[in-house]
Design a protein around this motif. Structure first.
Motif, PDB file in Angstrom:
ATOM      1  N   GLY A 139       0.800  -1.221   0.000  1.00 24.34           N
ATOM      2  CA  GLY A 139       0.000   0.000   0.000  1.00 24.34           C
ATOM      3  C   GLY A 139       0.829   1.265   0.000  1.00 24.34           C
ATOM      4  N   HIS A 140       2.154   1.125   0.209  1.00 27.21           N
ATOM      5  CA  HIS A 140       3.030   2.301   0.296  1.00 27.21           C
ATOM      6  C   HIS A 140       4.343   1.995  -0.412  1.00 27.21           C
ATOM      7  CE1 HIS A 140       0.279   2.448   3.763  1.00 27.21           C
ATOM      8  NE2 HIS A 140       0.343   3.756   3.655  1.00 27.21           N
ATOM      9  N   SER A 146       1.359   4.511  -6.032  1.00 28.56           N
ATOM     10  CA  SER A 146       2.061   3.991  -4.859  1.00 28.56           C
ATOM     11  C   SER A 146       1.352   2.796  -4.242  1.00 28.56           C
ATOM     12  CB  SER A 146       2.206   5.102  -3.813  1.00 28.56           C
ATOM     13  OG  SER A 146       2.805   4.619  -2.631  1.00 28.56           O
ATOM     14  N   ASP A 147       0.025   2.836  -4.242  1.00 23.71           N
ATOM     15  CA  ASP A 147      -0.770   1.757  -3.632  1.00 23.71           C
ATOM     16  C   ASP A 147      -1.052   0.681  -4.672  1.00 23.71           C
ATOM     17  OD1 ASP A 147      -2.452   0.122  -2.224  1.00 23.71           O
ATOM     18  OD2 ASP A 147      -4.027   1.616  -1.909  1.00 23.71           O
ATOM     19  N   SER A 149      -1.899  -2.434  -3.666  1.00 24.97           N
ATOM     20  CA  SER A 149      -2.680  -3.479  -3.004  1.00 24.97           C
ATOM     21  C   SER A 149      -3.954  -3.862  -3.764  1.00 24.97           C
ATOM     22  CB  SER A 149      -3.010  -3.085  -1.563  1.00 24.97           C
ATOM     23  OG  SER A 149      -3.743  -1.877  -1.507  1.00 24.97           O
TER      24      SER A 149
END
Length: 242
Positions: A139-140, A146-147, A149
């Motif tokens: 997620g980071h 960036s995410d 997930s």
């Protein structure tokens, strides 16, 4: 290029496969060790911390000092035990949220995950780190976006699947998605023993050789298929079920 049969699931290790081992050992672990004393002062008696405190053996729950000493000892020795992994995930959560932590992915990873996802390949994670910690990392990331997930279909660790060097663990993972034959799973890891276990279980599997990873033994290199990046899979058939 490495040729192999089509796959429907890409099951991925994390350390040394999608991100450098140094991020975990040189960034995440030290961050947790630094954050622990302050967290124990602020959270020891808070309801939100109770589950993490009570997961430790009874002899270490009585005082912050005993708890901290035991946790620091486990982290120093990189002991892979579920109650420590969960505590580390809790400590990392605040670091990620504050922007102090961001996972550096190998350059080929972000684009390849997006391409697999767009082609209907299910992406799943299997790591010794806890599932909550896995979700924080993806997620980071330093990828764009960036995410990452939302690209991940499922998450596995040593609690819900079992040890990563045991054949049964990979069979357990495959059985959790009964609509996909185990031979249509591709497991990628930097660890030759994990790759051997996945192969014995019936999955396809390659060793991923990345900068900073431990040198492979001659025996492991001779027995295994090796790729140096996910781009090494280009040209191989991706054949999701229709």
């Amino acid at each position: 290029m490495t040729a192999f049969e089509g796959f429907e699931v890409a099951l991925l290790d994390i350390e040394g496969t999608v991100c450098p081992i140094s991020f975990v050992k040189d960034v995440l672990f030290p961050f947790a060790q630094r954050a622990l004393p302050e967290t124990l002062v602020a959270k020891w008696d808070k309801p939100e911390f109770a589950a993490y405190r009570n997961a430790f053996p009874p002899e270490y729950r009585q005082s912050r000092g005993e708890f901290a000493t035991h946790a620091q000892d486990l982290m120093d020795r990189d002991v892979k035990i579920s109650y420590l992994k969960n505590l580390q995930g809790y400590l990392w959560e605040e670091g990620y949220a504050a922007g102090h932590l961001k996972a550096p992915l190998f350059p080929d990873v972000g684009s390849k995950l997006q391409a697999w996802h767009q082609n209907g390949v299910k992406i799943m994670i299997y790591s010794s780190g806890s599932v909550p910690a896995q979700k924080l990392l993806f997620g980071h990331t330093d990828a764009e976006p960036s995410d990452l997930s939302p690209l991940i279909s499922d998450w596995f660790d040593t609690v819900n699947a079992g040890p990563k060097t045991e054949v049964d663990s990979y069979q357990t993972i495959a059985k959790s998605h009964p609509g996909i034959p185990i031979g249509r799973w591709l497991f990628l890891s930097d660890n030759s023993k994990e790759v051997e276990a996945a192969l014995e279980a019936g999955m396809q599997s390659f060793i991923v050789r990345r900068p900073g990873n431990a040198e492979l033994s001659q025996d492991a290199a001779a027995r295994s298929h090796i790729i140096d990046s996910f781009s090494g899979l280009e040209g191989s058939p991706l054949i999701p079920r229709g």
